[in-house]
Design a protein around this motif. Structure first.
Motif, PDB file in Angstrom:
ATOM      1  N   SER A 280       0.807  -1.226   0.000  1.00  0.00           N
ATOM      2  CA  SER A 280       0.000   0.000   0.000  1.00  0.00           C
ATOM      3  C   SER A 280       0.836   1.270   0.000  1.00  0.00           C
ATOM      4  O   SER A 280       0.285   2.370   0.104  1.00  0.00           O
ATOM      5  N   ALA A 281       2.155   1.140  -0.131  1.00  0.00           N
ATOM      6  CA  ALA A 281       2.996   2.340  -0.156  1.00  0.00           C
ATOM      7  C   ALA A 281       2.927   3.053  -1.499  1.00  0.00           C
ATOM      8  O   ALA A 281       3.283   4.228  -1.600  1.00  0.00           O
ATOM      9  N   GLY A 282       2.492   2.337  -2.537  1.00  0.00           N
ATOM     10  CA  GLY A 282       2.407   2.947  -3.858  1.00  0.00           C
ATOM     11  C   GLY A 282       3.394   2.386  -4.860  1.00  0.00           C
ATOM     12  O   GLY A 282       3.545   2.952  -5.954  1.00  0.00           O
TER      13      GLY A 282
ATOM     14  N   LEU B 189       5.103   1.769 -10.625  1.00  0.00           N
ATOM     15  CA  LEU B 189       5.503   0.990 -11.788  1.00  0.00           C
ATOM     16  C   LEU B 189       4.504   1.144 -12.932  1.00  0.00           C
ATOM     17  O   LEU B 189       4.900   1.242 -14.100  1.00  0.00           O
ATOM     18  N   LYS B 190       3.215   1.141 -12.612  1.00  0.00           N
ATOM     19  CA  LYS B 190       2.196   1.250 -13.666  1.00  0.00           C
ATOM     20  C   LYS B 190       2.272   2.597 -14.363  1.00  0.00           C
ATOM     21  O   LYS B 190       2.137   2.677 -15.594  1.00  0.00           O
ATOM     22  N   VAL B 191       2.482   3.667 -13.613  1.00  0.00           N
ATOM     23  CA  VAL B 191       2.629   4.980 -14.234  1.00  0.00           C
ATOM     24  C   VAL B 191       3.878   5.014 -15.106  1.00  0.00           C
ATOM     25  O   VAL B 191       3.871   5.543 -16.227  1.00  0.00           O
ATOM     26  N   THR B 192       4.959   4.424 -14.615  1.00  0.00           N
ATOM     27  CA  THR B 192       6.201   4.361 -15.391  1.00  0.00           C
ATOM     28  C   THR B 192       5.996   3.592 -16.688  1.00  0.00           C
ATOM     29  O   THR B 192       6.550   3.941 -17.731  1.00  0.00           O
ATOM     30  N   ALA B 193       5.172   2.534 -16.621  1.00  0.00           N
ATOM     31  CA  ALA B 193       4.921   1.708 -17.797  1.00  0.00           C
ATOM     32  C   ALA B 193       3.803   2.239 -18.677  1.00  0.00           C
ATOM     33  O   ALA B 193       3.461   1.628 -19.688  1.00  0.00           O
ATOM     34  N   GLY B 194       3.207   3.368 -18.306  1.00  0.00           N
ATOM     35  CA  GLY B 194       2.164   3.965 -19.123  1.00  0.00           C
ATOM     36  C   GLY B 194       0.782   3.377 -18.918  1.00  0.00           C
ATOM     37  O   GLY B 194      -0.136   3.640 -19.698  1.00  0.00           O
ATOM     38  N   ILE B 195       0.603   2.585 -17.850  1.00  0.00           N
ATOM     39  CA  ILE B 195      -0.709   1.996 -17.558  1.00  0.00           C
ATOM     40  C   ILE B 195      -1.433   2.943 -16.608  1.00  0.00           C
ATOM     41  O   ILE B 195      -1.404   2.778 -15.381  1.00  0.00           O
ATOM     42  N   ILE B 196      -2.075   3.952 -17.159  1.00  0.00           N
ATOM     43  CA  ILE B 196      -2.648   5.007 -16.324  1.00  0.00           C
ATOM     44  C   ILE B 196      -4.167   5.085 -16.436  1.00  0.00           C
ATOM     45  O   ILE B 196      -4.788   5.924 -15.790  1.00  0.00           O
ATOM     46  N   ASP B 197      -4.781   4.210 -17.229  1.00  0.00           N
ATOM     47  CA  ASP B 197      -6.233   4.270 -17.415  1.00  0.00           C
ATOM     48  C   ASP B 197      -7.008   3.957 -16.144  1.00  0.00           C
ATOM     49  O   ASP B 197      -8.134   4.422 -15.963  1.00  0.00           O
ATOM     50  N   GLN B 198      -6.410   3.146 -15.257  1.00  0.00           N
ATOM     51  CA  GLN B 198      -7.147   2.683 -14.080  1.00  0.00           C
ATOM     52  C   GLN B 198      -7.155   3.692 -12.933  1.00  0.00           C
ATOM     53  O   GLN B 198      -7.808   3.457 -11.927  1.00  0.00           O
ATOM     54  N   PHE B 199      -6.428   4.787 -13.073  1.00  0.00           N
ATOM     55  CA  PHE B 199      -6.394   5.784 -12.007  1.00  0.00           C
ATOM     56  C   PHE B 199      -7.559   6.755 -12.210  1.00  0.00           C
ATOM     57  O   PHE B 199      -7.523   7.613 -13.103  1.00  0.00           O
TER      58      PHE B 199
ATOM     59  N   PHE C 205      12.883  -1.479 -13.563  1.00  0.00           N
ATOM     60  CA  PHE C 205      12.341  -1.020 -12.286  1.00  0.00           C
ATOM     61  C   PHE C 205      11.711  -2.241 -11.619  1.00  0.00           C
ATOM     62  O   PHE C 205      10.847  -2.896 -12.215  1.00  0.00           O
ATOM     63  N   ILE C 206      12.116  -2.550 -10.402  1.00  0.00           N
ATOM     64  CA  ILE C 206      11.675  -3.786  -9.760  1.00  0.00           C
ATOM     65  C   ILE C 206      11.226  -3.514  -8.331  1.00  0.00           C
ATOM     66  O   ILE C 206      11.957  -2.895  -7.547  1.00  0.00           O
ATOM     67  N   THR C 207      10.013  -3.967  -7.995  1.00  0.00           N
ATOM     68  CA  THR C 207       9.572  -3.913  -6.604  1.00  0.00           C
ATOM     69  C   THR C 207       9.801  -5.271  -5.960  1.00  0.00           C
ATOM     70  O   THR C 207       9.438  -6.309  -6.518  1.00  0.00           O
ATOM     71  N   ILE C 208      10.442  -5.258  -4.818  1.00  0.00           N
ATOM     72  CA  ILE C 208      10.664  -6.462  -4.026  1.00  0.00           C
ATOM     73  C   ILE C 208      10.371  -6.086  -2.579  1.00  0.00           C
ATOM     74  O   ILE C 208      10.983  -5.171  -2.036  1.00  0.00           O
ATOM     75  N   TYR C 209       9.427  -6.776  -1.972  1.00  0.00           N
ATOM     76  CA  TYR C 209       9.024  -6.396  -0.616  1.00  0.00           C
ATOM     77  C   TYR C 209       9.994  -6.889   0.443  1.00  0.00           C
ATOM     78  O   TYR C 209      10.097  -6.311   1.521  1.00  0.00           O
ATOM     79  N   GLN C 210      10.718  -7.960   0.156  1.00  0.00           N
ATOM     80  CA  GLN C 210      11.715  -8.454   1.100  1.00  0.00           C
ATOM     81  C   GLN C 210      12.966  -8.803   0.320  1.00  0.00           C
ATOM     82  O   GLN C 210      13.144  -9.936  -0.135  1.00  0.00           O
ATOM     83  N   ALA C 211      13.851  -7.828   0.155  1.00  0.00           N
ATOM     84  CA  ALA C 211      15.065  -8.011  -0.633  1.00  0.00           C
ATOM     85  C   ALA C 211      16.245  -8.306   0.279  1.00  0.00           C
ATOM     86  O   ALA C 211      16.521  -7.554   1.217  1.00  0.00           O
ATOM     87  N   SER C 212      16.931  -9.413   0.020  1.00  0.00           N
ATOM     88  CA  SER C 212      18.121  -9.744   0.799  1.00  0.00           C
ATOM     89  C   SER C 212      19.252  -8.800   0.413  1.00  0.00           C
ATOM     90  O   SER C 212      19.184  -8.099  -0.604  1.00  0.00           O
TER      91      SER C 212
END
Length: 217
Positions: A18-20, A25-35, A185-192
């Protein structure tokens, strides 16, 4: 949010659920229709505005979502072959045939992500019996890599992977971005720590706001 990624760089997007991170990532990838409220700001790709990029070069921007969506009745080999066949270059090294190109790329991705033994197994989903959830995630990653994009946005791509496979994934993306001069661009919630050190830059999000962007050091 502000940020800049040069060709060949990997950017780690960190934040609690929920941090965003996914929205970033979606905005970066141009997937903005759902906002519903729309988006404001400027996103450019090597100087090309996002609107023009989505119109003329949309296939160069790859978004890999957290949930794995496949045709469940196709086997792993059929799934990979189809993904690779969609982006076969017109001119190939040593003028190899389409079939040989597909087979060589399939073997490469399958060996990197440990999928060779699943070739003849259905991909499946929550309702169709097939490969395991971790294997399905690896198929999704291989599919995205087969698309030969310039900018990749990976949303929680290590979900369902064990620690060693997650590190192999990060190193595979590292090798790809370096050799092809693409951007990830990569989101990882628990990165070692080992995974963290494969990145060039990191941005930290909290409650929809960016609180840090810079080099990993």
């Amino acid at each position: 949010c502000n940020g800049l990624a040069q060709p060949g760089e990997m950017v780690l997007v960190l934040g609690r659920p929920s941090a965003g991170c996914s929205s970033f990532l979606k905005v970066t990838a141009g997937i903005i229709d759902q906002f519903a409220g729309g988006t404001t700001g400027e996103v450019t790709y090597d100087g090309i505005p996002q609107r023009a990029m989505m119109k003329h070069f949309k296939s160069d921007i790859i978004y890999n979502g957290e949930l794995d969506v496949h045709f469940p009745y196709l086997t792993v080999q059929q799934t990979l072959d189809f993904a690779i066949s969609c982006k076969i270059p017109a001119k190939r090294v040593d003028n190899i045939s389409r079939e040989d190109y597909i087979a060589s790329k399939r073997e490469l991705y399958a060996k990197i992500f440990g999928l060779v033994h699943t070739y003849q197994t259905k991909v499946g989903n929550d309702f169709v019996k097939g490969i395991s959830g971790g294997e399905r995630k690896r198929v999704s990653i291989a599919e995205a890599l087969a698309a030969n994009g310039s900018v990749y946005c990976w949303d929680n791509a290590t979900r369902g992977l064990d620690a060693s496979t997650a590190l192999e994934y990060a190193r595979a993306i590292r090798m790809m971005t370096h050799s092809l001069e693409s951007v990830a661009f990569i989101t990882i919630y628990q990165a070692s720590e080992s995974i963290y050190e494969t990145f060039d830059k990191v941005t930290v999000l909290h409650s929809g706001r960016q609180i840090y962007f810079g080099r990993i050091g």
